[in-house]
Design a protein around this motif. Sequence first.
Motif, short mmCIF file in Angstrom:
data_model
loop_
_atom_site.label_atom_id
_atom_site.label_comp_id
_atom_site.label_asym_id
_atom_site.label_seq_id
_atom_site.Cartn_x
_atom_site.Cartn_y
_atom_site.Cartn_z
N LEU A 46 0.83 -1.21 0.00
CA LEU A 46 0.00 0.00 0.00
C LEU A 46 0.86 1.25 0.00
O LEU A 46 0.59 2.22 -0.72
CB LEU A 46 -0.92 -0.02 1.22
N SER B 85 2.55 1.81 -3.35
CA SER B 85 1.54 2.19 -4.31
C SER B 85 1.13 3.63 -4.13
O SER B 85 0.85 4.36 -5.08
CB SER B 85 0.37 1.24 -4.18
N ALA B 86 1.11 4.08 -2.87
CA ALA B 86 0.67 5.45 -2.61
C ALA B 86 1.76 6.45 -2.89
O ALA B 86 1.51 7.50 -3.47
CB ALA B 86 0.23 5.57 -1.15
N PRO C 147 4.36 5.51 -7.30
CA PRO C 147 3.61 4.74 -8.30
C PRO C 147 4.52 4.15 -9.39
O PRO C 147 4.26 3.06 -9.88
CB PRO C 147 2.67 5.77 -8.90
N THR D 88 -3.45 1.39 7.96
CA THR D 88 -2.61 1.71 6.81
C THR D 88 -3.47 2.01 5.59
O THR D 88 -3.23 2.97 4.85
CB THR D 88 -1.70 0.53 6.46
N THR E 222 -3.54 5.33 3.19
CA THR E 222 -2.91 5.32 1.87
C THR E 222 -3.93 5.41 0.75
O THR E 222 -3.60 5.86 -0.34
CB THR E 222 -2.07 4.05 1.67
N GLN E 223 -5.14 4.96 1.01
CA GLN E 223 -6.10 4.81 -0.07
C GLN E 223 -6.36 6.11 -0.79
O GLN E 223 -6.39 6.16 -2.02
CB GLN E 223 -7.42 4.22 0.46
N VAL F 188 -4.44 8.67 -1.06
CA VAL F 188 -3.28 9.04 -1.87
C VAL F 188 -3.24 8.22 -3.15
O VAL F 188 -2.98 8.73 -4.24
CB VAL F 188 -1.99 8.81 -1.05
N ILE F 189 -3.56 6.92 -2.99
CA ILE F 189 -3.50 6.04 -4.16
C ILE F 189 -4.49 6.50 -5.21
O ILE F 189 -4.17 6.60 -6.41
CB ILE F 189 -3.79 4.59 -3.75
N GLU F 190 -5.71 6.86 -4.76
CA GLU F 190 -6.72 7.25 -5.72
C GLU F 190 -6.34 8.55 -6.43
O GLU F 190 -6.48 8.68 -7.64
CB GLU F 190 -8.08 7.40 -5.03
N ASN G 37 -3.41 9.59 -6.88
CA ASN G 37 -2.32 9.25 -7.79
C ASN G 37 -2.85 8.73 -9.11
O ASN G 37 -2.39 9.13 -10.17
CB ASN G 37 -1.45 8.14 -7.17
N GLU H 249 -2.42 10.39 -12.67
CA GLU H 249 -1.63 9.73 -13.70
C GLU H 249 -2.38 9.68 -15.02
O GLU H 249 -1.85 9.96 -16.08
CB GLU H 249 -1.27 8.31 -13.25
#
Lengths: 198, 437, 178, 323
Positions: free
Chosen positions: A85, A88-89, A92, C25, C29-30, C32-34, C36, C40
């Motif tokens: 995680l 990935s955060a 990337p 966690t 993080t989720q 940030v991931i989204e 990202n 992108e």
Amino acid sequence: MKNFWIYVKNGIFKENPVLILMIGLCSVLAVSVNVQNAIGMGLAFTFVMVFSNLFVSLLRKFTPHDIRIPIFIVVIGTFTTIVDLVISAYSPTLYKALGIFIPLIVVNCIIIGRAEAFAYKHSVIESIADGIGISIGYVWTIVALGAIREFLGSGTLLNVNIIPNFQPMRVFIMPPGAFWGIGLLIALLKWVDSKIRR
Amino acid sequence: MKIYGFKGGVHPPEKKELSKDIPITKIPLPEKLIVLTVQHTGASVTPLVKPKDYVFKGQKIGDAQAFVTAPIHAPTSGTVKRIALYPHPNGRNVLGIEIEPDGKEEIFPDISKDSSWQNLSPEDIRKRIREAGIVGLGGAAFPTHVKISPPPEKKIDTIILNGAECEPYLTIDYRLMLEKPQLIVEGLRILMYVLGVKKGIIGIENNKKDAVEVLRKYIDSDIEIAILPTKYPQGSEKHLIKAILDREVPSGGLPLDVGVVVNNVGTAVAIAEHFKTGLPLISRGVTVTGENVNSPKNLDVLIGTPVSKLIEAAGGFREKPGKIIFGGPMMGIAIYDMDTPVIKGTSGVVVFSEKDAKYYEPVECVRCGKCVDVCPMGLMPTILAKYVRKDKLIEAEELGILDCIECGSCNYICPSRRPLLQWIRVGKTDILAKRRK
Amino acid sequence: MKQILRYGLILFLVCSIAAGVLAFTYENTQKVIEINKKLEKEKILKEMIPEATEFKKVENLPKVENKLVKINEINIAYKGQEKIGSIWEVVSKGYSSDIILVIGINKEGKIEHISVLSQQETPGLGSEITKDSFLKQFIGKDTPNLEAKKNITPVSGATISSSAVVRAVNEVLKHKDF
Amino acid sequence: MKSEMDKLIVSSSPHIFVKEDVSYAMRQVIYALIPATLAGVYFFGLYSLWVILVSIISAVLWEAFALFLRKKPLNILLDFSAVVTGLLLALTLPPKVPLWIPVIGSGVAILLGKQVFGGLGDNFLNPALVGRAFLLSSYPQIMTSWIEPIHKIGGMVSQASPLTSTATPLAIVKLKLTGYQLPSYWHLFIGDIPGCIGETSALLLLLGGVYLIYKEIVDWRIPLSYILTVFIISLLFGKDPIFQILAGGLFLGAFFMATDWVTTPLTKKGKVIFGIGAGFFTMVIRLFGIYPEGVSYGILVMNALTPLIDRTIKPRKFGEVRK
């Protein structure tokens, strides 16, 4: 504390997980296409390795022998998911490169092997030392292999062109090249070892 | 007669032309004769005489109690000079009786002069053959009386006389077939009578056609001649039987197991001669040949004659000798001492010059598979040798190492010059030694 | 029985702690991931047509007759209210894999940008289609009359992979005004 | 007599040996390859002679280097195996490769294909094919750029100017390339067609192969079963079997590479299995693989399976009692 350094040293050459114990080869062969991936994989591995060793050792008094493997897996799985995680955060690009190999750390034989063979039987400090040592061994091996393969297979190091007009030997970024590379490293280590022994 | 043949084998240069046209001759009585106590396969004999004893020609001078053995006799009359260790063709030193001949050729008085074997019972003939010290003259020297005493449960239906003489260079059997055909046929008939067999076959390689023609004149319908392809090791018992009768001696078994007894043509001559003269086996034919003797010869020599005398008779060395072989070049044994005496199993002496006795440095096996192709026993010599080198004796035994007849074909053909047979011998010895423990 | 209960309890405990840690966690993080992922995607689209301010995904994709080519996604680029181009994601059957291409068309109907998103062609041969030297031949083209070896030089030794790209580009140009 | 006695050589039997040693066999292979080599030079021009020479010389030098590193006597070079490897490698290269290609290829062949395992006899893969496989996967573009022959048989000068790139007959069929004309059986047989330097002339390779079989250097079972298998599988899959046999490197592979002593089974039965297997894998690659040609990989796969074949297939022992 003296023991601490002995255990750290152990993993680097004498019990190098890849070149001597020859476990966890799958991820090494797959990820060592270039130095960048190798470093990324090495760091992810180090994190999971040290923390899983730490917690397995910490929990060893509470871990019944019959169900130790499920517990190891849960511990390792937890840390792997965290790494997954976080990378990935926050990175990337690295995540793209390492792809499915991060989740595969869960079943990396080195980590579960050390949990079973070492951390389950040693104190927390020793287990951390072992985790660090094994990780250093893993990292230098995979980075060296990555360097060999990247240089010969792509003509670059860390994506920088080294020799202009060099015709890269593409076989080195393919699986056969990985086997050749690791074969060469093993041979080299044995040769150095025999020189030292003499 | 239908010939079946066998798989494998090699075709080394025959070199028989050196001596094949030279009739068998006798040589002068040597100054000393050394009769060794190890002449044959089986138990060695104990001397029955003491130094300074006078011995008659044909007098028994050594015997043993065991079944598989044969007595030895004085080849001529004279005095026993010494009983000491002498070089044996196999490389070791063994006890031998040295006799100084007196030149009188006085024949032992007790010798039976009765030459009519037809009146004797098979059992009596066996006894006479044993007492005469007759052994197989092909090379292995297995006592003949043992060979012709099959256990009652084995039915023997055929006797094969071995006239293949597949070893290169050797021509003594060929000369015997040309010069003493009636004795060969007579010897075969004695053997057929002893074993109660109706069928006798003489097997001869097709490079000795004239011998076939000569023998044809002396045989009747009870004896057949099988003309065999010229191929080494055609003269091996097992392969002779396979080629003529298409019967395979089972692994670890004997010709008896397939109802056959095989004897050399020389042995047949010895048997027939014994019943003619009453004399025991005290001489034999020996081919002395090789590019390195001046005039190759086929000789009739007394057992115990030192090899130096044979070479003298063959005109001496042409150039510096490199190797002297007792027997043929494929299976013979290289000797190191010029005093080594002729024994009952010595069918030839082959002399090589230093140049021809070249030693080849072996290289790594290149897995050409030629040794597998030529092995007449269907073994994999290179794998056997590898197993022995790695001390994997169990695996070697499973692959049939004990079946090896040590014909040397694999070693002969190997392009890597590997000493395959030596390794296989080592392995066989080790396995048998372990078994005995 | 008692032991099974004890084991169960221990496992439950370990798992709960692990689950807690993971949930924490994940929470952190989720987001940030989204972000990202969105960034992108926009980055790719933006690279294609830099002056665009907004992209809209097309719902009804045009039908393609050629069975070897499939259109995955079309985004229309807007600068304010003005339509200034379109971005196409197409799949074409290559020699040993599906080649996914991203093609940007500007408002004149000419190809502005083309890149290979993913492919698994023969390394060193078919994979050379990702090189600029090959792809730049397509820039500025506007009519679906392209053909390998005629007006497009194929990667040497990889005619099939090259043709696959050509085929995809032709389909895009054919349907650009759907 | 005494002095002579000291000098007598004692060794165990047998005391005579065949004249034909490893070096002899390797020289015969070289002789057998000469016609096809010369034809290659004639078809594709003098430059290919340079490729061949560089390949042979560098193979010998690499071998010498490896022997020096391994502290082995240099007279091992006299077994001519490095020359054979260099020559075979060169014959499997396209005619206009840059000269560093054979240098690298023979280096990989000798060092990684042979010497790391312990030299001739211990290598389990055909060294020349290891070198070729390395080059093919490392430099696929160079290794698949073909030229039209500059000389054709029968006075016909090729239409296309030499040095323009073209495709091999197998590639034309496999990739369904348009704009190329397939050569006739006659040209496939003679060899004035695009292809590797030494693989195109089925006729001359057959000639060399028959010579080796006559000299008992190679066993006829491997080439025969290999070619026959290719023929039958092509027939089963509706391909032109004669074309499949003549096109590509099948004859070179079947007579000169699949018959390599070191990397093929010991037994006759094993050799037949080897040939069938090589034919099978060759056709699998040609029909379903990504390469138009499958001979080298077909043989390499069977090389790898050879220890298994040797473990399973044993000759029938004389007098073996069947259970």
